[in-house]
Design a protein around this motif. Structure first.
Motif, PDB file in Angstrom:
ATOM      1  N   PHE A  15       0.897  -1.190   0.083  1.00  0.00           N
ATOM      2  CA  PHE A  15      -0.081  -0.167  -0.049  1.00  0.00           C
ATOM      3  C   PHE A  15       0.768   1.111   0.017  1.00  0.00           C
ATOM      4  CE2 PHE A  15       0.348  -0.638   4.680  1.00  0.00           C
ATOM      5  CZ  PHE A  15       0.965   0.830   5.062  1.00  0.00           C
ATOM      6  N   MET A  16       2.243   1.054   0.655  1.00  0.00           N
ATOM      7  CA  MET A  16       2.762   2.384   0.641  1.00  0.00           C
ATOM      8  C   MET A  16       3.336   2.692  -0.851  1.00  0.00           C
ATOM      9  SD  MET A  16       5.023   1.599   4.169  1.00  0.00           S
ATOM     10  CE  MET A  16       4.185   1.437   5.595  1.00  0.00           C
ATOM     11  N   GLY A  17       3.919   1.674  -1.551  1.00  0.00           N
ATOM     12  CA  GLY A  17       4.501   1.842  -3.071  1.00  0.00           C
ATOM     13  C   GLY A  17       3.149   2.286  -3.768  1.00  0.00           C
ATOM     14  N   GLU A  18       2.093   1.819  -3.633  1.00  0.00           N
ATOM     15  CA  GLU A  18       0.936   2.240  -4.255  1.00  0.00           C
ATOM     16  C   GLU A  18       0.736   3.804  -4.147  1.00  0.00           C
ATOM     17  OE1 GLU A  18      -2.320  -1.453  -4.804  1.00  0.00           O
ATOM     18  OE2 GLU A  18      -2.621   0.291  -3.194  1.00  0.00           O
ATOM     19  N   SER A  19       0.797   4.205  -2.678  1.00  0.00           N
ATOM     20  CA  SER A  19       0.523   5.554  -2.405  1.00  0.00           C
ATOM     21  C   SER A  19       1.588   6.416  -3.194  1.00  0.00           C
ATOM     22  CB  SER A  19       0.546   5.620  -1.003  1.00  0.00           C
ATOM     23  OG  SER A  19      -0.402   5.136  -0.076  1.00  0.00           O
ATOM     24  N   VAL A  20       2.792   6.025  -3.296  1.00  0.00           N
ATOM     25  CA  VAL A  20       3.754   6.960  -4.059  1.00  0.00           C
ATOM     26  C   VAL A  20       3.326   7.072  -5.640  1.00  0.00           C
ATOM     27  CG1 VAL A  20       6.121   7.023  -4.786  1.00  0.00           C
ATOM     28  CG2 VAL A  20       5.674   6.299  -2.463  1.00  0.00           C
ATOM     29  N   LYS A  21       2.829   6.004  -5.960  1.00  0.00           N
ATOM     30  CA  LYS A  21       2.246   6.118  -7.569  1.00  0.00           C
ATOM     31  C   LYS A  21       1.035   6.738  -7.640  1.00  0.00           C
ATOM     32  CE  LYS A  21       2.500   4.629 -11.678  1.00  0.00           C
ATOM     33  NZ  LYS A  21       3.601   5.169 -12.688  1.00  0.00           N
ATOM     34  N   VAL A  22       0.108   6.846  -6.668  1.00  0.00           N
ATOM     35  CA  VAL A  22      -1.033   7.580  -6.832  1.00  0.00           C
ATOM     36  C   VAL A  22      -0.805   9.042  -6.684  1.00  0.00           C
ATOM     37  CG1 VAL A  22      -2.938   8.180  -5.596  1.00  0.00           C
ATOM     38  CG2 VAL A  22      -2.576   5.792  -6.148  1.00  0.00           C
ATOM     39  N   LEU A  23       0.303   9.309  -5.893  1.00  0.00           N
ATOM     40  CA  LEU A  23       0.435  10.727  -5.452  1.00  0.00           C
ATOM     41  C   LEU A  23       1.589  11.446  -6.787  1.00  0.00           C
ATOM     42  CD1 LEU A  23       1.111  10.802  -2.048  1.00  0.00           C
ATOM     43  CD2 LEU A  23      -0.702  12.078  -3.231  1.00  0.00           C
ATOM     44  N   SER A  24       2.382  10.292  -7.229  1.00  0.00           N
ATOM     45  CA  SER A  24       3.234  10.907  -8.278  1.00  0.00           C
ATOM     46  C   SER A  24       3.154   9.853  -9.666  1.00  0.00           C
ATOM     47  CB  SER A  24       4.769  10.877  -7.768  1.00  0.00           C
ATOM     48  OG  SER A  24       4.782  11.324  -6.582  1.00  0.00           O
ATOM     49  N   PRO A  25       2.045  10.003 -10.284  1.00  0.00           N
ATOM     50  CA  PRO A  25       1.815   9.089 -11.271  1.00  0.00           C
ATOM     51  C   PRO A  25       2.998   9.104 -12.602  1.00  0.00           C
ATOM     52  CG  PRO A  25       0.210  10.776 -11.431  1.00  0.00           C
ATOM     53  CD  PRO A  25       0.868  10.847 -10.178  1.00  0.00           C
ATOM     54  N   GLU A  26       4.043  10.020 -12.492  1.00  0.00           N
ATOM     55  CA  GLU A  26       4.747  10.404 -13.720  1.00  0.00           C
ATOM     56  C   GLU A  26       5.958   9.453 -13.173  1.00  0.00           C
ATOM     57  OE1 GLU A  26       3.910  12.469 -11.367  1.00  0.00           O
ATOM     58  OE2 GLU A  26       5.943  12.984 -10.527  1.00  0.00           O
ATOM     59  N   LYS A  27       6.024   9.080 -11.923  1.00  0.00           N
ATOM     60  CA  LYS A  27       7.300   8.046 -11.531  1.00  0.00           C
ATOM     61  C   LYS A  27       6.964   6.853 -11.778  1.00  0.00           C
ATOM     62  CE  LYS A  27       8.821  10.887  -7.678  1.00  0.00           C
ATOM     63  NZ  LYS A  27       8.370  12.184  -7.752  1.00  0.00           N
ATOM     64  N   ARG A  28       8.157   6.000 -12.067  1.00  0.00           N
ATOM     65  CA  ARG A  28       7.973   4.426 -12.173  1.00  0.00           C
ATOM     66  C   ARG A  28       8.352   3.965 -10.833  1.00  0.00           C
ATOM     67  NH1 ARG A  28      10.031   2.467 -17.863  1.00  0.00           N
ATOM     68  NH2 ARG A  28       8.825   0.696 -17.025  1.00  0.00           N
ATOM     69  N   VAL A  29       7.389   3.327 -10.288  1.00  0.00           N
ATOM     70  CA  VAL A  29       7.464   2.768  -8.991  1.00  0.00           C
ATOM     71  C   VAL A  29       7.825   1.125  -8.873  1.00  0.00           C
ATOM     72  CG1 VAL A  29       6.528   2.593  -6.449  1.00  0.00           C
ATOM     73  CG2 VAL A  29       6.210   4.778  -7.849  1.00  0.00           C
ATOM     74  N   VAL A  30       8.859   0.913  -8.449  1.00  0.00           N
ATOM     75  CA  VAL A  30       9.194  -0.678  -8.504  1.00  0.00           C
ATOM     76  C   VAL A  30       9.385  -0.901  -6.991  1.00  0.00           C
ATOM     77  CG1 VAL A  30      10.213  -0.835 -10.571  1.00  0.00           C
ATOM     78  CG2 VAL A  30      11.609  -0.306  -9.011  1.00  0.00           C
ATOM     79  N   MET A  31       9.080  -2.094  -6.618  1.00  0.00           N
ATOM     80  CA  MET A  31       9.321  -2.688  -5.407  1.00  0.00           C
ATOM     81  C   MET A  31      10.129  -4.184  -5.290  1.00  0.00           C
ATOM     82  SD  MET A  31       5.760  -2.013  -3.606  1.00  0.00           S
ATOM     83  CE  MET A  31       6.208  -2.214  -1.938  1.00  0.00           C
ATOM     84  N   PRO A  32      10.991  -4.232  -4.479  1.00  0.00           N
ATOM     85  CA  PRO A  32      11.802  -5.661  -4.607  1.00  0.00           C
ATOM     86  C   PRO A  32      11.030  -6.704  -4.100  1.00  0.00           C
ATOM     87  CG  PRO A  32      12.956  -3.729  -3.540  1.00  0.00           C
ATOM     88  CD  PRO A  32      11.658  -3.345  -3.687  1.00  0.00           C
ATOM     89  N   LYS A  33       9.965  -6.357  -3.316  1.00  0.00           N
ATOM     90  CA  LYS A  33       9.202  -7.515  -3.307  1.00  0.00           C
ATOM     91  C   LYS A  33       7.580  -6.878  -2.974  1.00  0.00           C
ATOM     92  CE  LYS A  33      11.045 -11.469  -2.355  1.00  0.00           C
ATOM     93  NZ  LYS A  33      11.758 -11.667  -1.299  1.00  0.00           N
ATOM     94  N   ILE A  34       6.654  -7.330  -3.570  1.00  0.00           N
ATOM     95  CA  ILE A  34       5.239  -6.477  -3.463  1.00  0.00           C
ATOM     96  C   ILE A  34       4.916  -7.338  -2.295  1.00  0.00           C
ATOM     97  CG2 ILE A  34       3.116  -6.052  -4.416  1.00  0.00           C
ATOM     98  CD1 ILE A  34       4.491  -5.272  -7.058  1.00  0.00           C
ATOM     99  N   ALA A  35       5.200  -6.963  -1.040  1.00  0.00           N
ATOM    100  CA  ALA A  35       4.955  -7.588   0.286  1.00  0.00           C
ATOM    101  C   ALA A  35       3.558  -6.818   0.599  1.00  0.00           C
ATOM    102  CB  ALA A  35       6.103  -7.685   1.365  1.00  0.00           C
TER     103      ALA A  35
END
Ligand code: 13P
Ligand code: SF4
Length: 333
Positions: A65-85
């Motif tokens: 949910f934290m990675g998702e929040s970053v993507k929602v607030l900054s859609p222009e950024k490419r957000v990747v997670m080492p583990k989608i835990a």
């Protein structure tokens, strides 16, 4: 081939110097992962600091949910997670359970226009979108009181999701009436805050016996806990605060003051001086926060370098639009 942590750190530094990537790490990450974070903090700090950052990629070490929040607030950024835990609490609610909770209130004589939903940031983007679409907003443990004060000003019933403990603790602190759907037989019309029955499995580990044990063993010890702990634990504590509030509280204590802390193990262990204790005989580690290893971080950076990023977060347009509304209502405060 298996690399040592030292070798992995060198490889990570080389890739970080070459790529436009910011590594973001939550306080609950393993020490070796936390140490390589360019941005570190609690969930609110991470969302805000990452929004202001200008790298092309955000490599987010935390839970989904934290990675998702970053993507929602900054859609222009490419957000990747080492583990989608996935945070176990965030998994306890989805949009169908959210609809059921609204229906419960409707069936008990509270019309939808008189409900203001507030979701703890520990929920997925789909749930945040539902909340945003219904006029509600997000809160974190550091600003929940402020958000609820603002919401009460609208004269509506607050549907608080998904953490029943945070909802009840804030209600107790503010002298408000609260209930938990499915647990209490109270009439929701008599309550200010109606909580969904979700909880954090890690923060449920702290017990009144643990508090009694420390108070008996070290008379004068202070007990500091996170508001995801059960209300009985928070009521018996000397201080209750979010991750950052706990860190600041402990930093300000005189060196000789003993304190037992009821929150996630990695964080408390990092704070630990000889007078700081973990308030539990069971190690309170968050299993999903602990999933991310240094090797995962290296492999995720390598995938970006190879031009084939992995575990990238994508959110559909409608969900992103309303989840952003719910998050920005919080940030505007
Ligand atoms: P913070 O908002 O304090 O970072 O906490 C998030 C969390 O998951 C606590 O268990
Ligand atoms: Fe979720 Fe609890 Fe882990 Fe926080 S500590 S991420 S609330 S499971």
């Amino acid at each position: 081939m298996k690399y040592t942590n030292e070798e992995l750190r060198e490889k990570i530094d080389e890739l970080k110097a070459k790529l436009s990537v910011t590594v973001v790490a939550h306080f609950y990450q393993r020490d070796e992962v936390f140490e390589i974070g360019d941005i570190t903090g609690d969930s609110l700090e991470l969302a805000m600091k990452t929004k202001a950052d200008d790298a092309d990629f955000v490599l987010f070490c935390g839970v989904g949910f934290m990675g998702e929040s970053v993507k929602v607030l900054s859609p222009e950024k490419r957000v990747v997670m080492p583990k989608i835990a996935c945070c176990s609490m965030a998994r306890m609610i989805d949009s169908l359970y959210f609809d059921d909770s609204v229906k419960f209130l409707n069936d008990n004589g509270i019309a939808s226009e008189n409900i203001l939903p507030i979701t703890y940031i520990n929920s997925n983007a789909e749930v945040k979108a539902k909340v945003g679409e219904m006029g509600g907003m997000v809160c974190t443990s550091s600003n929940a009181k402020k958000i609820i004060t603002k919401a009460l000003g609208e004269g509506k019933k607050i549907l608080f999701i998904p953490d029943r403990c945070l909802g009840q603790n804030i209600a107790n602190q503010m002298g408000l009436e609260s209930m938990v759907i499915g647990l209490d037989k109270r009439d929701p019309k008599e309550c200010d805050i109606i909580c969904y029955d979700g909880f954090c499995s890690v923060h449920q580990l702290f017990t009144l016996d643990d508090i009694e044990f420390y108070r008996k063993k070290y008379p004068g010890i202070l007990i500091a806990t996170h508001p995801e702990c059960d209300p009985a634990i928070c009521d018996a504590s000397d201080f209750v605060g979010s991750t950052s509030q706990l860190i600041n509280y402990i930093k300000e204590l005189p060196k000789e003051q003993k304190v037992a802390v009821g929150t996630e193990f990695n964080l408390v262990n990092r704070l630990r001086s000889e007078n700081t204790y973990v308030l539990s005989s069971t190690k309170p580690e968050c299993p999903t926060m602990n999933e991310t290893t240094l090797e995962d971080v290296y492999l995720t950076l390598k995938a970006i370098d190879d031009g084939e990023p992995v575990n990238e977060i994508f959110i559909d347009e409608k969900t992103a639009k309303w989840a952003k509304v719910a998050l920005e209502r919080m940030l505007d405060l």
